[in-house]
Scaffold this motif. Structure first.
Motif, PDB file in Angstrom:
ATOM      1  N   ASP A 236       0.928  -1.076  -0.079  1.00 27.89           N
ATOM      2  CA  ASP A 236       0.189  -0.111   0.425  1.00 27.89           C
ATOM      3  C   ASP A 236       0.715   1.476  -0.461  1.00 27.89           C
ATOM      4  OD1 ASP A 236      -0.031   0.809   3.160  1.00 27.89           O
ATOM      5  OD2 ASP A 236       0.234  -1.229   3.266  1.00 27.89           O
ATOM      6  N   GLU A 237       1.926   1.117   0.408  1.00 29.93           N
ATOM      7  CA  GLU A 237       3.058   2.120   0.570  1.00 29.93           C
ATOM      8  C   GLU A 237       3.206   2.685  -1.093  1.00 29.93           C
ATOM      9  OE1 GLU A 237       4.244   1.171   4.827  1.00 29.93           O
ATOM     10  OE2 GLU A 237       5.835   1.403   3.556  1.00 29.93           O
ATOM     11  N   VAL A 238       3.820   1.299  -1.676  1.00 29.50           N
ATOM     12  CA  VAL A 238       4.148   2.293  -3.056  1.00 29.50           C
ATOM     13  C   VAL A 238       2.792   1.574  -4.413  1.00 29.50           C
ATOM     14  CG1 VAL A 238       6.839   2.028  -2.361  1.00 29.50           C
ATOM     15  CG2 VAL A 238       5.702  -0.623  -2.424  1.00 29.50           C
ATOM     16  N   ALA A 239       2.224   1.304  -4.009  1.00 25.96           N
ATOM     17  CA  ALA A 239       1.549   0.418  -5.093  1.00 25.96           C
ATOM     18  C   ALA A 239       0.343   1.235  -5.352  1.00 25.96           C
ATOM     19  CB  ALA A 239       1.170  -0.907  -5.219  1.00 25.96           C
ATOM     20  N   LYS A 240      -0.727   1.968  -6.037  1.00 28.15           N
ATOM     21  CA  LYS A 240      -1.715   2.902  -6.214  1.00 28.15           C
ATOM     22  C   LYS A 240      -3.020   2.039  -5.873  1.00 28.15           C
ATOM     23  CE  LYS A 240      -4.828   7.088  -7.269  1.00 28.15           C
ATOM     24  NZ  LYS A 240      -4.415   7.489  -8.502  1.00 28.15           N
ATOM     25  N   TYR A 241      -3.094   0.710  -7.155  1.00 25.83           N
ATOM     26  CA  TYR A 241      -4.515   0.257  -7.474  1.00 25.83           C
ATOM     27  C   TYR A 241      -3.844  -1.374  -7.158  1.00 25.83           C
ATOM     28  CZ  TYR A 241      -4.208   4.603 -10.818  1.00 25.83           C
ATOM     29  OH  TYR A 241      -4.384   5.293 -11.022  1.00 25.83           O
ATOM     30  N   LEU A 242      -5.023  -1.886  -6.924  1.00 27.44           N
ATOM     31  CA  LEU A 242      -5.380  -3.257  -6.813  1.00 27.44           C
ATOM     32  C   LEU A 242      -6.540  -4.003  -6.845  1.00 27.44           C
ATOM     33  CD1 LEU A 242      -5.289  -6.295  -4.614  1.00 27.44           C
ATOM     34  CD2 LEU A 242      -6.465  -5.150  -2.813  1.00 27.44           C
ATOM     35  N   THR A 243      -6.320  -4.921  -7.997  1.00 28.69           N
ATOM     36  CA  THR A 243      -7.538  -5.612  -8.269  1.00 28.69           C
ATOM     37  C   THR A 243      -7.995  -6.931  -8.442  1.00 28.69           C
ATOM     38  OG1 THR A 243      -7.020  -3.749 -10.431  1.00 28.69           O
ATOM     39  CG2 THR A 243      -8.223  -6.478 -10.939  1.00 28.69           C
ATOM     40  N   ALA A 299      -6.845  -1.068   1.313  1.00 29.34           N
ATOM     41  CA  ALA A 299      -8.189   0.244   0.950  1.00 29.34           C
ATOM     42  C   ALA A 299      -8.564   0.836   2.209  1.00 29.34           C
ATOM     43  CB  ALA A 299      -9.673  -0.558   0.894  1.00 29.34           C
ATOM     44  N   GLU A 300      -8.281   0.220   3.661  1.00 37.41           N
ATOM     45  CA  GLU A 300      -8.667   1.651   4.194  1.00 37.41           C
ATOM     46  C   GLU A 300      -6.961   2.105   4.320  1.00 37.41           C
ATOM     47  OE1 GLU A 300      -9.743  -1.208   7.817  1.00 37.41           O
ATOM     48  OE2 GLU A 300     -11.282  -1.354   7.212  1.00 37.41           O
ATOM     49  N   LYS A 301      -5.756   1.307   3.756  1.00 38.94           N
ATOM     50  CA  LYS A 301      -4.818   2.006   4.281  1.00 38.94           C
ATOM     51  C   LYS A 301      -4.239   3.355   2.688  1.00 38.94           C
ATOM     52  CE  LYS A 301      -1.993  -0.898   6.300  1.00 38.94           C
ATOM     53  NZ  LYS A 301      -1.436  -0.483   7.863  1.00 38.94           N
ATOM     54  N   GLY A 302      -5.969   3.080   1.506  1.00 36.71           N
ATOM     55  CA  GLY A 302      -5.712   4.251   0.549  1.00 36.71           C
ATOM     56  C   GLY A 302      -5.265   3.226  -0.990  1.00 36.71           C
ATOM     57  N   MET A 303      -5.282   1.811  -0.663  1.00 36.16           N
ATOM     58  CA  MET A 303      -5.425   1.977  -2.110  1.00 36.16           C
ATOM     59  C   MET A 303      -6.792   1.868  -2.880  1.00 36.16           C
ATOM     60  SD  MET A 303      -2.915  -1.666  -2.056  1.00 36.16           S
ATOM     61  CE  MET A 303      -2.428  -1.928  -3.653  1.00 36.16           C
ATOM     62  N   GLU A 304      -6.570   2.262  -3.874  1.00 33.79           N
ATOM     63  CA  GLU A 304      -8.027   1.808  -4.903  1.00 33.79           C
ATOM     64  C   GLU A 304      -8.495   0.248  -5.702  1.00 33.79           C
ATOM     65  OE1 GLU A 304      -9.515   3.504  -9.201  1.00 33.79           O
ATOM     66  OE2 GLU A 304      -8.076   4.941  -7.889  1.00 33.79           O
ATOM     67  N   VAL A 305      -9.354   0.015  -4.985  1.00 33.64           N
ATOM     68  CA  VAL A 305      -9.978  -1.048  -4.938  1.00 33.64           C
ATOM     69  C   VAL A 305     -10.862  -1.840  -5.812  1.00 33.64           C
ATOM     70  CG1 VAL A 305     -10.606  -3.751  -3.948  1.00 33.64           C
ATOM     71  CG2 VAL A 305      -8.704  -1.976  -2.308  1.00 33.64           C
TER      72      VAL A 305
END
Length: 346
Positions: A236-243, A299-305
């Motif tokens: 979550d610190e180095v990647a923005k998007y999660l699929t 998601a709570e840590k900021g990744m766009e899921v």
């Protein structure tokens, strides 16, 4: 610390050399029955694994070792070497095969290089849900895989569910296979790499510990792994998007050197088997919980899921067909049989 590492390395090397000469290490050889009241013969078994100690598989494995030791009154003692302390994942399988270590936990993906059929867990979208995996590993699929492993000299004691593999990246939301085009994605094995290529991206092989820095420095655009590992390794610190597309159901194998297993007394085998079965069920239930918990926390840590709708999955599966074909080519008739078994599970 350095002295200890050198000592452990020397111990392992000596064990492997003794095994190659057809002998057993002094710690591994079951001793003659001393007439203990509980009926167990003394034996010390070394068990190595590479996962972080707070991973649910690691917790299960540690409890397995503790339970066996306690139930045997300390006669069947399992010494655990966690988190790559004794062997790396690349060294693990060979050490088990040669008897350099009695037991080890490693991914089915890495075992596929020895038994190609084990790559079934990497075939994209072969296991649509946790329940399908559980049913498959309770019947014919398990029997066929176990037989293939035993023919190579390995006894499978437990299938430990890691959970589903997903994709994280820094470039854009991956809402369709076409969105992968031009990206550099860290892969976890040969079959997943074929899928990544089929989606138009370039697979990159990196150790798990190298991914964070590679994402941070943008030498890769994304990576595939389970959300449990993504959270533990701070993606979550180095990647923005999660699929979330649940393309691969990752398994880890608790394997035993078969020559060592065959020499164990039946009472000890029964204890190990029974405890492994109980542990496997706990890990399977925990895998589903952890998949859900860690995805939510990322998601709570900021990744766009982005969760791929079930109605879109046929398109993703069709685009990944080349990976399936590579698996069949490598695993042959047995691979076809296993795919048929999984696809016919209701």
């Amino acid at each position: 610390m350095r002295k200890r590492a050198l000592f452990v390395g020397a111990l392992l090397t000596a064990s492997i050399l003794l095994s190659a000469c057809g002998k057993s290490s002094s710690t591994a050889e079951p001793q003659p029955n001393k007439g203990e009241e509980n009926g167990y013969e003394p034996v010390t078994i070394r068990l190595a694994y590479n996962l972080p100690q707070d991973h649910h598989i690691s917790i299960g494995v540690e409890n397995f070792a503790k339970t066996v030791t306690e139930k045997s009154g300390g006669k069947v003692k399992i010494q655990v070497y966690p988190a790559g302390q004794l062997l790396s994942d690349k060294e693990m399988n060979q050490a088990i095969l040669t008897g350099g270590v009695e037991m080890g936990v490693n991914s089915s993906t890495l075992w596929a290089s020895t038994v190609p059929a084990m790559g079934i867990f990497d075939v994209p979208y072969a296991f649509p849900n946790h329940e399908t995996a559980g049913k498959a590993l309770s019947g014919e699929l398990r029997e066929k895989l176990n037989k293939a492993m035993e023919e190579k000299g390995v006894k499978v004691l437990m299938y430990a569910d890691y959970g589903y593999a997903q994709f994280a990246n820094n470039v854009r939301p991956l809402k369709s296979p076409e969105d992968f085009k031009g990206l550099k994605i860290r892969s976890i094995g040969d079959i997943p790499s074929e899928m990544i290529k089929a989606y138009g991206a370039s697979p990159v092989f990196l150790g798990a510990g190298e991914v964070y820095t590679a994402l941070q420095r943008k030498t890769i655009d994304g990576a595939t792994s389970g959300t449990t590992a993504m959270l533990q390794r701070h993606y979550d610190e180095v990647a923005k998007y999660l699929t979330i597309n649940n393309y691969s159901y990752l398994e880890f194998i608790l394997a035993v050197n078969k020559n060592f297993w065959d020499r164990l007394p039946e009472k000890t085998k029964h204890l190990l088997t029974e405890t492994a079965q109980q542990t496997e069920q706990w890990i399977r239930a925990k895998a589903k919980e952890e998949d859900e918990r860690t995805a939510k926390e990322l998601a709570e840590k900021g990744m766009e899921v982005y969760v791929v709708p079930e109605s879109d999955l046929p398109k993703w599966k069709k685009a990944a067909q080349p990976a399936r074909e590579v698996y069949i080519e490598r695993a042959g008739d047995l691979g076809k049989e296993l795919l048929d078994i999984v696809e016919n599970i209701q």
